[in-house]
Design a protein around this motif. Structure first.
Motif, PDB file in Angstrom:
ATOM      1  N   SER A 102       0.849  -1.193   0.205  1.00 31.44           N
ATOM      2  CA  SER A 102      -0.139  -0.038  -0.053  1.00 31.44           C
ATOM      3  C   SER A 102       0.984   1.214   0.013  1.00 31.44           C
ATOM      4  O   SER A 102       0.523   2.307  -0.369  1.00 31.44           O
ATOM      5  CB  SER A 102      -1.076   0.120   0.977  1.00 31.44           C
ATOM      6  OG  SER A 102      -0.256   0.236   2.204  1.00 31.44           O
ATOM      7  N   GLY A 103       2.057   1.259   0.496  1.00 29.19           N
ATOM      8  CA  GLY A 103       2.837   2.355   0.490  1.00 29.19           C
ATOM      9  C   GLY A 103       3.861   2.150  -0.581  1.00 29.19           C
ATOM     10  O   GLY A 103       4.950   3.141  -0.611  1.00 29.19           O
ATOM     11  N   LEU A 104       3.954   1.351  -1.465  1.00 30.30           N
ATOM     12  CA  LEU A 104       5.191   0.831  -2.554  1.00 30.30           C
ATOM     13  C   LEU A 104       5.060   1.602  -3.550  1.00 30.30           C
ATOM     14  O   LEU A 104       6.017   1.744  -4.594  1.00 30.30           O
ATOM     15  CB  LEU A 104       5.281  -0.511  -2.461  1.00 30.30           C
ATOM     16  CG  LEU A 104       6.560  -0.893  -3.156  1.00 30.30           C
ATOM     17  CD1 LEU A 104       7.721  -0.451  -2.298  1.00 30.30           C
ATOM     18  CD2 LEU A 104       6.405  -2.723  -3.161  1.00 30.30           C
ATOM     19  N   SER A 105       3.801   2.153  -4.013  1.00 28.27           N
ATOM     20  CA  SER A 105       3.524   2.714  -5.311  1.00 28.27           C
ATOM     21  C   SER A 105       3.243   4.110  -5.329  1.00 28.27           C
ATOM     22  O   SER A 105       2.598   4.698  -4.501  1.00 28.27           O
ATOM     23  CB  SER A 105       2.518   1.800  -6.102  1.00 28.27           C
ATOM     24  OG  SER A 105       2.012   2.507  -7.175  1.00 28.27           O
ATOM     25  N   ASN A 106       3.430   4.777  -6.665  1.00 33.03           N
ATOM     26  CA  ASN A 106       3.187   6.213  -6.512  1.00 33.03           C
ATOM     27  C   ASN A 106       1.706   6.349  -7.055  1.00 33.03           C
ATOM     28  O   ASN A 106       1.061   7.292  -7.286  1.00 33.03           O
ATOM     29  CB  ASN A 106       3.865   6.867  -7.696  1.00 33.03           C
ATOM     30  CG  ASN A 106       3.922   6.573  -8.961  1.00 33.03           C
ATOM     31  OD1 ASN A 106       3.400   5.278  -9.321  1.00 33.03           O
ATOM     32  ND2 ASN A 106       4.564   7.287 -10.045  1.00 33.03           N
ATOM     33  N   LYS A 109      -4.643   5.179  -6.503  1.00 34.10           N
ATOM     34  CA  LYS A 109      -5.741   4.071  -6.655  1.00 34.10           C
ATOM     35  C   LYS A 109      -5.133   2.853  -5.889  1.00 34.10           C
ATOM     36  O   LYS A 109      -5.941   2.108  -5.395  1.00 34.10           O
ATOM     37  CB  LYS A 109      -6.362   4.128  -8.188  1.00 34.10           C
ATOM     38  CG  LYS A 109      -7.610   3.166  -8.144  1.00 34.10           C
ATOM     39  CD  LYS A 109      -8.077   3.269  -9.399  1.00 34.10           C
ATOM     40  CE  LYS A 109      -9.393   2.192  -9.693  1.00 34.10           C
ATOM     41  NZ  LYS A 109      -9.922   2.414 -10.675  1.00 34.10           N
ATOM     42  N   PHE A 110      -4.201   2.320  -6.518  1.00 32.64           N
ATOM     43  CA  PHE A 110      -3.439   1.034  -6.139  1.00 32.64           C
ATOM     44  C   PHE A 110      -3.302   1.121  -4.424  1.00 32.64           C
ATOM     45  O   PHE A 110      -3.701   0.221  -3.860  1.00 32.64           O
ATOM     46  CB  PHE A 110      -2.135   0.755  -6.800  1.00 32.64           C
ATOM     47  CG  PHE A 110      -1.447  -0.348  -6.373  1.00 32.64           C
ATOM     48  CD1 PHE A 110      -2.056  -1.580  -6.907  1.00 32.64           C
ATOM     49  CD2 PHE A 110      -0.411  -0.291  -5.655  1.00 32.64           C
ATOM     50  CE1 PHE A 110      -1.409  -2.875  -6.426  1.00 32.64           C
ATOM     51  CE2 PHE A 110       0.130  -1.511  -5.134  1.00 32.64           C
ATOM     52  CZ  PHE A 110      -0.246  -2.671  -5.468  1.00 32.64           C
ATOM     53  N   SER A 111      -2.676   2.396  -4.168  1.00 33.71           N
ATOM     54  CA  SER A 111      -2.323   2.532  -2.533  1.00 33.71           C
ATOM     55  C   SER A 111      -3.701   2.253  -1.914  1.00 33.71           C
ATOM     56  O   SER A 111      -3.837   1.447  -0.759  1.00 33.71           O
ATOM     57  CB  SER A 111      -1.673   3.687  -2.488  1.00 33.71           C
ATOM     58  OG  SER A 111      -0.155   3.600  -3.073  1.00 33.71           O
ATOM     59  N   ALA A 113      -6.518   0.838  -2.895  1.00 33.40           N
ATOM     60  CA  ALA A 113      -7.094  -0.471  -2.939  1.00 33.40           C
ATOM     61  C   ALA A 113      -6.230  -1.155  -1.772  1.00 33.40           C
ATOM     62  O   ALA A 113      -7.051  -2.314  -1.353  1.00 33.40           O
ATOM     63  CB  ALA A 113      -7.117  -1.073  -4.247  1.00 33.40           C
ATOM     64  N   LEU A 114      -4.993  -1.141  -1.908  1.00 31.10           N
ATOM     65  CA  LEU A 114      -4.369  -2.256  -1.002  1.00 31.10           C
ATOM     66  C   LEU A 114      -4.515  -1.805   0.424  1.00 31.10           C
ATOM     67  O   LEU A 114      -4.538  -2.936   1.310  1.00 31.10           O
ATOM     68  CB  LEU A 114      -2.841  -2.042  -1.231  1.00 31.10           C
ATOM     69  CG  LEU A 114      -2.465  -2.967  -2.443  1.00 31.10           C
ATOM     70  CD1 LEU A 114      -2.297  -4.473  -2.046  1.00 31.10           C
ATOM     71  CD2 LEU A 114      -3.296  -3.014  -3.720  1.00 31.10           C
ATOM     72  N   LYS A 115      -4.980  -0.708   0.983  1.00 25.45           N
ATOM     73  CA  LYS A 115      -5.306  -0.429   2.314  1.00 25.45           C
ATOM     74  C   LYS A 115      -6.444  -1.223   2.580  1.00 25.45           C
ATOM     75  O   LYS A 115      -6.614  -1.733   3.718  1.00 25.45           O
ATOM     76  CB  LYS A 115      -5.513   1.183   2.436  1.00 25.45           C
ATOM     77  CG  LYS A 115      -3.953   2.067   2.516  1.00 25.45           C
ATOM     78  CD  LYS A 115      -4.482   3.354   3.166  1.00 25.45           C
ATOM     79  CE  LYS A 115      -3.064   4.078   3.302  1.00 25.45           C
ATOM     80  NZ  LYS A 115      -2.568   4.785   2.077  1.00 25.45           N
ATOM     81  N   PHE A 116      -7.429  -1.100   1.779  1.00 18.19           N
ATOM     82  CA  PHE A 116      -8.695  -2.091   1.903  1.00 18.19           C
ATOM     83  C   PHE A 116      -8.539  -3.501   2.171  1.00 18.19           C
ATOM     84  O   PHE A 116      -9.145  -4.262   3.159  1.00 18.19           O
ATOM     85  CB  PHE A 116      -9.736  -2.236   0.915  1.00 18.19           C
ATOM     86  CG  PHE A 116     -10.524  -0.538   0.897  1.00 18.19           C
ATOM     87  CD1 PHE A 116     -10.835   0.076   2.030  1.00 18.19           C
ATOM     88  CD2 PHE A 116     -10.517  -0.013  -0.284  1.00 18.19           C
ATOM     89  CE1 PHE A 116     -11.801   1.136   1.944  1.00 18.19           C
ATOM     90  CE2 PHE A 116     -10.941   1.317  -0.281  1.00 18.19           C
ATOM     91  CZ  PHE A 116     -11.826   1.805   0.820  1.00 18.19           C
ATOM     92  N   HIS A 117      -7.386  -3.935   1.321  1.00 22.43           N
ATOM     93  CA  HIS A 117      -6.891  -5.454   1.470  1.00 22.43           C
ATOM     94  C   HIS A 117      -6.241  -5.673   2.750  1.00 22.43           C
ATOM     95  O   HIS A 117      -6.473  -6.565   3.548  1.00 22.43           O
ATOM     96  CB  HIS A 117      -5.884  -5.609   0.517  1.00 22.43           C
ATOM     97  CG  HIS A 117      -6.589  -5.882  -0.861  1.00 22.43           C
ATOM     98  ND1 HIS A 117      -7.008  -4.634  -1.756  1.00 22.43           N
ATOM     99  CD2 HIS A 117      -6.464  -7.025  -1.703  1.00 22.43           C
ATOM    100  CE1 HIS A 117      -7.246  -5.279  -2.753  1.00 22.43           C
ATOM    101  NE2 HIS A 117      -6.895  -6.546  -2.724  1.00 22.43           N
ATOM    102  N   TRP A 118      -5.323  -4.615   3.010  1.00 25.76           N
ATOM    103  CA  TRP A 118      -4.661  -4.694   4.544  1.00 25.76           C
ATOM    104  C   TRP A 118      -5.424  -4.937   5.780  1.00 25.76           C
ATOM    105  O   TRP A 118      -5.507  -5.639   6.516  1.00 25.76           O
ATOM    106  CB  TRP A 118      -3.611  -3.495   4.366  1.00 25.76           C
ATOM    107  CG  TRP A 118      -2.949  -3.140   5.782  1.00 25.76           C
ATOM    108  CD1 TRP A 118      -2.378  -4.099   6.610  1.00 25.76           C
ATOM    109  CD2 TRP A 118      -2.713  -1.923   6.464  1.00 25.76           C
ATOM    110  NE1 TRP A 118      -1.768  -3.484   7.643  1.00 25.76           N
ATOM    111  CE2 TRP A 118      -2.030  -2.253   7.436  1.00 25.76           C
ATOM    112  CE3 TRP A 118      -2.849  -0.883   5.837  1.00 25.76           C
ATOM    113  CZ2 TRP A 118      -1.529  -1.061   8.516  1.00 25.76           C
ATOM    114  CZ3 TRP A 118      -2.422   0.383   6.810  1.00 25.76           C
ATOM    115  CH2 TRP A 118      -1.958   0.007   8.010  1.00 25.76           C
ATOM    116  N   ILE A 119      -6.345  -3.749   5.816  1.00 27.04           N
ATOM    117  CA  ILE A 119      -7.222  -3.644   6.858  1.00 27.04           C
ATOM    118  C   ILE A 119      -8.194  -4.992   7.054  1.00 27.04           C
ATOM    119  O   ILE A 119      -8.128  -5.547   8.096  1.00 27.04           O
ATOM    120  CB  ILE A 119      -8.155  -2.373   6.769  1.00 27.04           C
ATOM    121  CG1 ILE A 119      -7.307  -1.308   7.044  1.00 27.04           C
ATOM    122  CG2 ILE A 119      -9.231  -2.404   7.796  1.00 27.04           C
ATOM    123  CD1 ILE A 119      -7.762   0.156   6.685  1.00 27.04           C
ATOM    124  N   ALA A 120      -8.644  -5.572   5.877  1.00 28.24           N
ATOM    125  CA  ALA A 120      -9.531  -6.625   6.066  1.00 28.24           C
ATOM    126  C   ALA A 120      -8.983  -7.961   6.400  1.00 28.24           C
ATOM    127  O   ALA A 120      -9.543  -8.670   7.221  1.00 28.24           O
ATOM    128  CB  ALA A 120     -10.012  -6.727   4.500  1.00 28.24           C
TER     129      ALA A 120
END
Length: 167
Positions: A102-106, A109-111, A113-120
């Motif tokens: 979630s913090g790896l890309s510029n 939208k990707f970041s 989206a990955l926060k939702f994955h991470w929290i879930a």
């Protein structure tokens, strides 16, 4: 040289060059031509290259550029690896990978989206529940992304609850 030998030579060259994007270009051909054990090795090599690029990226304190083909392919490979962990119910491993990604890309939208994955995954929500309650699979398919990029209203509630719990 046979079709299989040609394909193996192309794969070897891409691996030696650290060219993850070329490996993904060869993916369908590999599935159509190679045996299951060789395909498993094919994906293991993609993952090894992606983890190497992840290490280099973190050590150089940069973010990956979604418009740069090797960064894009690296993010895809790492995302697939994280989903593999999520699918195997290795929620803490999946969560850690999603957090890093979630913090790896510029790409904002990707970041997000990955926060939702991470929290879930951090909240011990199974992949099946994530897919049925949080992700909007139809919209994601229409978006044409390699990652789950569209979410239902429930996703924002999950994010808000997580922020409140952390605060």
């Amino acid at each position: 040289m046979s079709k299989v030998e040609n394909l193996k030579a192309e794969i070897l060259k891409a691996q030696q060059d650290g060219d993850i994007a070329s490996l993904y270009v060869l993916e369908q051909q590999a599935h159509d031509t190679l045996d299951e054990e060789t395909i498993h090795g094919f994906y293991a090599n993609i993952l090894d290259l992606a983890l190497e690029r992840l290490t280099d990226t973190l050590e150089s304190h940069r973010v990956m550029d979604m418009n740069e083909i090797q960064d894009f392919a690296t993010l895809r490979a790492l995302y697939e690896y994280a989903i593999e962990h999520y699918s195997a119910s290795k929620l803490s491993d999946a969560s850690a990978l999603f957090e890093v990604l979630s913090g790896l890309s510029n790409d904002k939208k990707f970041s997000l989206a990955l926060k939702f994955h991470w929290i879930a995954s951090k909240e011990n929500l199974s992949l099946d529940d994530f897919l049925s309650k949080i992700a909007d699979i139809d919209a994601t398919q229409n978006a044409g992304t390699f990652y789950i990029s569209c979410f239902k209203e429930e996703a924002q509630k999950l994010l808000n609850a997580s922020i409140i719990d952390a605060g």
